[in-house]
Design a protein around this motif. Structure first.
Motif, PDB file in Angstrom:
ATOM      1  N   LEU A 110      16.211 -32.000  10.613  1.00 30.91           N
ATOM      2  CA  LEU A 110      15.609 -31.050   9.684  1.00 30.91           C
ATOM      3  C   LEU A 110      15.137 -29.792  10.409  1.00 30.91           C
ATOM      4  O   LEU A 110      15.279 -28.678   9.907  1.00 30.91           O
ATOM      5  CB  LEU A 110      14.435 -31.720   8.952  1.00 30.91           C
ATOM      6  N   ARG A 130      22.798 -31.796   1.801  1.00 32.41           N
ATOM      7  CA  ARG A 130      21.691 -32.254   2.659  1.00 32.41           C
ATOM      8  C   ARG A 130      20.639 -32.964   1.810  1.00 32.41           C
ATOM      9  O   ARG A 130      20.180 -32.436   0.795  1.00 32.41           O
ATOM     10  CB  ARG A 130      21.054 -31.067   3.390  1.00 32.41           C
ATOM     11  N   ASP A 153      17.871 -34.551   3.412  1.00 31.23           N
ATOM     12  CA  ASP A 153      16.681 -34.768   4.247  1.00 31.23           C
ATOM     13  C   ASP A 153      15.738 -33.563   4.206  1.00 31.23           C
ATOM     14  O   ASP A 153      14.960 -33.334   5.123  1.00 31.23           O
ATOM     15  CB  ASP A 153      17.099 -35.032   5.698  1.00 31.23           C
TER      16      ASP A 153
END
Length: 328
Positions: A27, A112, A114
């Motif tokens: 991240l 994505r 996360d």
């Protein structure tokens, strides 16, 4: 019109950004890409569209500010502008091809899972920027589609007297140089071929076919099967799109009506309201983005955005900066 225009440079930047994004596994790495790498190249990506748009405006201004009253000089200027616009159209296609890599960037970011609210905001900014670039290119294409027919019309108007004059001179030339022979046939000048006014008709043997003796074979009729399932799917898909577009227009009208009535509107709150009622992110984003564009183009409205995060307990994983439009 060459200047700093370089679609190859843009293509390399987009490929570089895509390759770099694929390597951002954590991240923190993703945030670094969003805040540093992508933003580093934003001016380069925007500059090419600005450059192309500016060249079109300058070409049109050449015609508007033309100082000469000579038709010949104006025709030469028209030719120059037409060539520049043709080149701009080709450059627009090249640039659109170079920007196609941004679709891959959007796809990677959308997958994505996360992310946190801060990262979602940064991703939303990237999406808005990419959409802005594509809409600018579409706007340039529409502008060229409007201008080029008018250029051709000007050519036709200016060239008509010259064309008529050439026809008149040619007819006078034929009258002066043509002769009549003993058979009272008109002979055109040597460098012009006489038209063939009469050609001997060839002889044909016609054989009539008796339909009763030699009937034609019946042709097999092709029967096409109707795929009702496919028709139903296509119809439902079109109806969904039409319904979605209708809802977007209604929300746009609602936003403008609220501004006219109350003098201001909280776009962030309106976004979440649309999401609650429609459960469709595309409708919410399109309606809000269209309203922002209208506000920026209008002298009657003022759009402002504050870096104050807005959320809604009923809509998870989405947050916006505080935005509003105020009537001036």
């Amino acid at each position: 019109m060459e200047g700093n225009f370089s679609p190859t440079h843009i293509e390399k930047i987009c490929s570089l950004l895509t390759a770099s994004l694929r390597q951002r596994e954590t991240l923190e790495d993703l945030k670094f890409w969003l805040t540093s790498e992508f933003r580093k190249y934003e001016p380069d990506l925007r500059e090419q569209v600005d450059f192309l748009d500016r060249q079109i405006i300058e070409s049109v201004n050449k015609l508007k500010n033309n100082p000469t009253n000579s038709d010949k000089k104006f025709i030469d200027l028209l030719k120059e502008v037409e060539n520049n616009l043709d080149k701009a159209q080709e450059q627009s296609r090249e640039l659109a091809s170079a920007y196609s890599e941004t679709k891959i960037i959007r796809s990677i970011l959308e997958k994505r899972e996360d992310t946190d609210s801060e990262t979602d905001d940064l991703i939303a900014e990237v999406h808005f920027f990419i959409k802005y670039l594509n809409e600018r290119l579409d706007s340039i294409d529409r502008k060229l589609d409007r201008i080029q027919p008018k250029i051709r019309q000007l050519f036709a108007i200016l060239n008509r007297p010259q064309f008529n004059s050439k026809i008149e001179k040619f007819l006078h030339f034929l009258l002066d140089k043509s002769t009549v022979n003993g058979r009272k046939e008109t002979l055109l000048p040597k460098n012009i071929n006489n038209p063939a006014l009469h050609i001997d008709t060839p002889n044909f043997t016609i054989i009539e076919r008796e339909r009763e003796l030699f009937p034609s074979k019946p042709k097999k009729r092709t029967i096409y099967k109707t795929n009702k399932v496919k028709i139903k799917e296509n119809t439902q898909g079109i109806l969904r799109i039409l319904s979605q577009q209708d809802l977007i227009r209604k929300w746009e009208q609602h936003i403008i009506a609220e501004i006219e009535l109350r003098g201001t509107i909280d776009l962030s709150a309106t976004f979440f309201k649309i999401m609650e009622e429609t459960n469709d992110g595309q409708i919410a984003v399109s309606a809000i983005y269209s309203s922002i564009q209208q506000a920026r183009k209008s002298n009657d409205f003022d759009f402002k955005m504050y870096k104050i995060k807005q959320t809604n307990s009923k809509i998870e994983h989405i947050s916006l900066w505080k935005m509003n439009i105020q009537k001036i």
